[in-house]
Design a protein around this motif. Structure first.
Motif, PDB file in Angstrom:
ATOM      1  N   VAL A  56       1.153  -1.329  -0.078  1.00  0.00           N
ATOM      2  CA  VAL A  56      -0.046  -0.130  -0.301  1.00  0.00           C
ATOM      3  C   VAL A  56       0.632   1.019  -0.223  1.00  0.00           C
ATOM      4  O   VAL A  56       0.612   2.613  -0.591  1.00  0.00           O
ATOM      5  N   ALA A  57       2.329   1.176   1.109  1.00  0.00           N
ATOM      6  CA  ALA A  57       2.738   2.701   0.813  1.00  0.00           C
ATOM      7  C   ALA A  57       3.486   2.649  -0.812  1.00  0.00           C
ATOM      8  O   ALA A  57       3.352   3.530  -1.186  1.00  0.00           O
ATOM      9  N   VAL A  58       3.612   1.095  -1.259  1.00  0.00           N
ATOM     10  CA  VAL A  58       4.981   1.660  -2.335  1.00  0.00           C
ATOM     11  C   VAL A  58       3.424   2.394  -3.503  1.00  0.00           C
ATOM     12  O   VAL A  58       3.920   3.065  -4.461  1.00  0.00           O
ATOM     13  N   ALA A  59       2.381   1.965  -3.513  1.00  0.00           N
ATOM     14  CA  ALA A  59       0.962   2.533  -4.556  1.00  0.00           C
ATOM     15  C   ALA A  59       0.434   3.716  -3.918  1.00  0.00           C
ATOM     16  O   ALA A  59       0.603   4.601  -5.042  1.00  0.00           O
ATOM     17  N   PHE A  60       1.097   4.095  -2.864  1.00  0.00           N
ATOM     18  CA  PHE A  60       0.216   5.630  -2.800  1.00  0.00           C
ATOM     19  C   PHE A  60       1.552   6.501  -2.783  1.00  0.00           C
ATOM     20  O   PHE A  60       1.796   7.687  -3.691  1.00  0.00           O
ATOM     21  N   THR A  61       3.044   6.160  -2.405  1.00  0.00           N
ATOM     22  CA  THR A  61       4.271   6.613  -2.948  1.00  0.00           C
ATOM     23  C   THR A  61       3.818   7.073  -4.801  1.00  0.00           C
ATOM     24  O   THR A  61       4.862   8.175  -5.059  1.00  0.00           O
ATOM     25  N   TRP A  62       3.683   6.094  -5.019  1.00  0.00           N
ATOM     26  CA  TRP A  62       3.431   6.182  -6.729  1.00  0.00           C
ATOM     27  C   TRP A  62       2.329   7.337  -7.198  1.00  0.00           C
ATOM     28  O   TRP A  62       3.044   8.343  -7.746  1.00  0.00           O
ATOM     29  N   TRP A  63       1.634   7.010  -6.120  1.00  0.00           N
ATOM     30  CA  TRP A  63       0.927   8.113  -6.777  1.00  0.00           C
ATOM     31  C   TRP A  63       0.873   9.515  -6.584  1.00  0.00           C
ATOM     32  O   TRP A  63       0.735  10.068  -6.617  1.00  0.00           O
ATOM     33  N   LEU A  64       1.070   9.717  -5.279  1.00  0.00           N
ATOM     34  CA  LEU A  64       1.864  10.747  -4.757  1.00  0.00           C
ATOM     35  C   LEU A  64       3.248  11.386  -5.877  1.00  0.00           C
ATOM     36  O   LEU A  64       2.807  12.792  -5.954  1.00  0.00           O
ATOM     37  N   LEU A  65       4.373  10.738  -6.036  1.00  0.00           N
ATOM     38  CA  LEU A  65       5.400  11.315  -7.234  1.00  0.00           C
ATOM     39  C   LEU A  65       4.322  11.326  -8.450  1.00  0.00           C
ATOM     40  O   LEU A  65       5.422  12.557  -8.670  1.00  0.00           O
ATOM     41  N   GLU A  66       4.045  10.884  -8.565  1.00  0.00           N
ATOM     42  CA  GLU A  66       4.064  10.858 -10.143  1.00  0.00           C
ATOM     43  C   GLU A  66       2.011  11.000 -10.396  1.00  0.00           C
ATOM     44  O   GLU A  66       1.872  11.684 -12.181  1.00  0.00           O
ATOM     45  N   ARG A  67       1.503  11.454  -9.892  1.00  0.00           N
ATOM     46  CA  ARG A  67       0.116  12.009  -9.912  1.00  0.00           C
ATOM     47  C   ARG A  67      -0.855  12.783  -9.518  1.00  0.00           C
ATOM     48  O   ARG A  67      -1.694  13.668  -9.120  1.00  0.00           O
ATOM     49  N   SER A  68       0.138  13.688  -7.842  1.00  0.00           N
ATOM     50  CA  SER A  68      -0.251  14.169  -7.645  1.00  0.00           C
ATOM     51  C   SER A  68       0.299  15.733  -7.995  1.00  0.00           C
ATOM     52  O   SER A  68       1.771  16.130  -8.081  1.00  0.00           O
ATOM     53  N   SER A  69       0.530  16.813  -7.723  1.00  0.00           N
ATOM     54  CA  SER A  69       0.994  17.748  -7.274  1.00  0.00           C
ATOM     55  C   SER A  69       1.918  18.123  -6.330  1.00  0.00           C
ATOM     56  O   SER A  69       2.643  18.675  -6.659  1.00  0.00           O
ATOM     57  N   LEU A  70       1.263  18.025  -5.344  1.00  0.00           N
ATOM     58  CA  LEU A  70       2.130  18.342  -4.258  1.00  0.00           C
ATOM     59  C   LEU A  70       3.882  17.349  -4.629  1.00  0.00           C
ATOM     60  O   LEU A  70       4.767  17.547  -4.491  1.00  0.00           O
TER      61      LEU A  70
END
Length: 424
Positions: free
Chosen positions: A256-270
Motif C-alpha cells: 500500500v505504501a508503494v502504491a501511495f508513494t507512486w501516486w504521490l510522486l507521479e499523479r499529485s501536484s504535491l
C-alpha cells in the motif's frame, strides 16, 4: 521564358530514414538509469562468484596442480559457484529438496518478510531523495516508531482491530515527527539534513534505551531486562498464510505504501512540487513554490513511511517483545535499497525483494555450503559501489554516456560534387 531543368538523380538529396520503434526503445533502455542497476547487480554477482571460488577449499586444492589437470580446478570452481547460488535460490525462493510444496515455498515467505521493512524504509529514504534531501535518519525514525507503537500496544487496552490501528497510526506519527524535526531545521535554519538525521539517530537510540529501562513506559512489568512485554494479540499483525509461515500483514502495508508513494510522486501536484524542488530549488522558488515548506512536508511523509518499517518489526516479526536493536540495521540498508531502486517506488519494491532474498538465502549458503555470510554483504556493498559510479559501469560495457554529444557526421558528397572537385 525560362524552363526548370529536372534535377539529375545523381544529385538528389539523401532522405533520412526515421529510426524504428525497436531501435528507439533500445536506445531508451541503454541510455536510461535502470540498466545501471541491473548491470551493477550482475557485476557484483560475478565478483561474488570469484570470491566464492577463491575461498573454496576444493578450488584451492586443485589450484595446486592446475597445469597438470586444469579440468579439476575448472570443475571445482563450477561446483562451488553453482552450489552457492543454488543454495541461495533454495533459501530465498523455493526449496526444491523439500518434501511438499507447502514446505518448499517457505523460503519465499521468509524473503517477503525480510523485504517488508526494507521496502517501507526504502520508500521513506527514496521520497526524500526525490526532493533533494538525504534522509540518513531511518534508524532513528524506526526506533521512535517502534517506541510509540510498542507503548500503545502494551500499555493501552483497546478492542481488537482498533488496538492494531491505533498502534500503527502511533508509530507512523512518531516516525513522521522524528523526521519532521530534521525537515523543520532544514527549512528554518538551513541545517544540513545529513548531520541532523545522524544526530537524531543517536538521540533516538539512547532515548529508546531509557524507555526500555524504565518501568511504566516500555520495560516489561516485573522485569529488569531492557525489553518490552510481548505484544498482545489484539495489536499483532495477522499472519497472511497461516501459523506455519511467518509472513504477516505488514507486507500488505508495504505494498500500500508503494502504491501511495507512486501516486504521490507521479499523479499529485504535491509530488510535482517535491520533484521540482529536488531538481532545482532556486528555480522552484522562482516559480512560487515554498521550498522550506516542501522540505518539512516531504520529511514528515518520509518519516511516516519509515515508521511502517518499525511497526512491521514489532507487531509482525518480533511480537514476543523487542529491545534496543529492533532496527537490525534496516535504517541504513534502506539507503542501499533506495539507491538501487533509483528512488522510484517500483524500483524500491524490486530492490527490497532482492535484498530480502540475499538476506534469507545467505543463511542457507552459509549453512549448506560453508560460505561466509560476509560474502553476501560484500555483494551488497559492491552493488552500491557500482550504482554510485554510473560512468564506470557504462564504460565497462561500452554503453553511451548520457548527454554525450555525438560528433557531427560530414555530409556525403553526391556525384556532381565529386565530378566538380575532380575537374577543378
Amino acid at each position: 521564358m525560362s524552363t526548370t531543368q529536372p534535377q539529375s538523380p545523381l544529385a538528389a538529396p539523401e532522405t533520412k530514414v526515421a529510426p524504428s520503434r525497436w531501435r528507439l526503445a533500445m536506445q531508451a533502455i541503454v541510455q536510461g538509469n535502470g540498466i545501471i542497476s541491473v548491470l551493477a547487480v550482475l557485476i557484483a554477482v560475478v565478483v561474488g562468484s570469484i570470491m566464492i571460488a577463491a575461498t573454496n577449499e576444493e578450488v584451492q586444492t586443485t589450484a595446486g596442480y592446475f597445469f597438470a589437470r586444469p579440468m579439476d580446478m575448472i570443475g571445482a570452481v563450477w561446483d562451488a559457484v553453482a552450489g552457492a547460488y543454488a543454495a541461495l535460490f533454495r533459501g530465498a525462493i523455493y526449496n526444491f529438496n523439500a518434501d511438499s510444496f507447502a514446505i518448499g515455498i517457505r523460503p519465499l515467505t521468509e524473503t517477503l518478510k525480510f523485504a517488508t521493512p526494507l521496502i517501507a524504509a526504502g520508500l521513506g529514504v527514496g521520497l526524500a531523495f526525490r526532493a533533494g534531501l538525504f534522509n540518513i535518519g531511518g534508524q532513528g525514525q524506526m526506533l521512535m516508531a517502534a517506541a510509540a507503537g510498542g507503548y500503545v500496544a502494551t500499555q493501552w487496552d483497546l478492542p481488537m482491530g482498533l488496538h492494531l490501528i491505533a498502534a500503527i497510526v502511533a508509530g507512523m506519527i512518531a516516525g513522521a515527527i522524528w523526521a519532521g524535526i530534521a525537515g523543520l531545521l532544514k527549512a528554518r535554519t538551513g541545517a544540513h539534513e545529513v548531520i541532523t538525521t545522524i544526530m537524531l539517530n543517536h538521540i533516538a537510540f539512547y532515548l529508546l534505551a531509557w524507555m526500555l529501562a524504565t518501568q511504566g513506559i516500555l520495560q516489561a512489568p516485573g522485569s529488569s531486562n531492557p525489553k518490552t512485554a510481548p505484544m498482545p494479540d489484539t495489536a499483532v499483525l495477522p499472519q497472511l498464510l497461516g501459523p506455519q509461515y511467518k509472513l504477516h500483514a505488514g507486507f500488505l502495508l508495504a505494498l500500500v505504501a508503494v502504491a501511495f508513494t507512486w501516486w504521490l510522486l507521479e499523479r499529485s501536484s504535491l509530488g510535482f512540487r517535491f520533484r521540482a524542488v529536488g531538481e532545482n530549488p532556486a528555480a522552484a522558488r522562482v516559480a512560487g513554490i515554498d521550498v522550506g515548506r516542501m522540505y518539512l512536508v516531504v520529511m514528515l511523509i518520509a518519516g511516516a513511511l519509515v515508521g511502517i518499517a518499525g511497526i512491521s518489526q514489532i507487531l509482525g516479526t518480533e511480537t514476543s517483545g523487542f529491545g534496543g536493536a529492533i532496527d537490525a540495521g534496516i535504517g541504513f540498508d534502506a539507503i542501499t535499497v533506495a539507491l538501487l531502486g533509483r528512488s522510484s517506488p517500483l524500483g524500491i519494491l524490486a530492490a527490497g525483494l532482492l535484498f530480502g532474498a540475499f538476506k534469507t538465502g545467505g543463511f542457507t549458503m552459509q549453512s549448506s555450503q560453508g560460505i561466509p555470510i560476509e560474502i553476501v554483504l560484500v555483494v551488497q556493498s559492491l552493488i552500491v559501489l557500482f550504482i554510485a559510479a554510473p560512468p564506470l559501469v557504462r564504460a565497462m560495457f561500452g554503453l553511451p554516456q548520457p548527454g554525450a554529444r555525438k560528433k557531427p557526421k560530414k555530409p556525403k558528397k553526391n556525384a556532381a560534387q565529386i565530378a566538380e572537385e575532380v575537374s577543378a
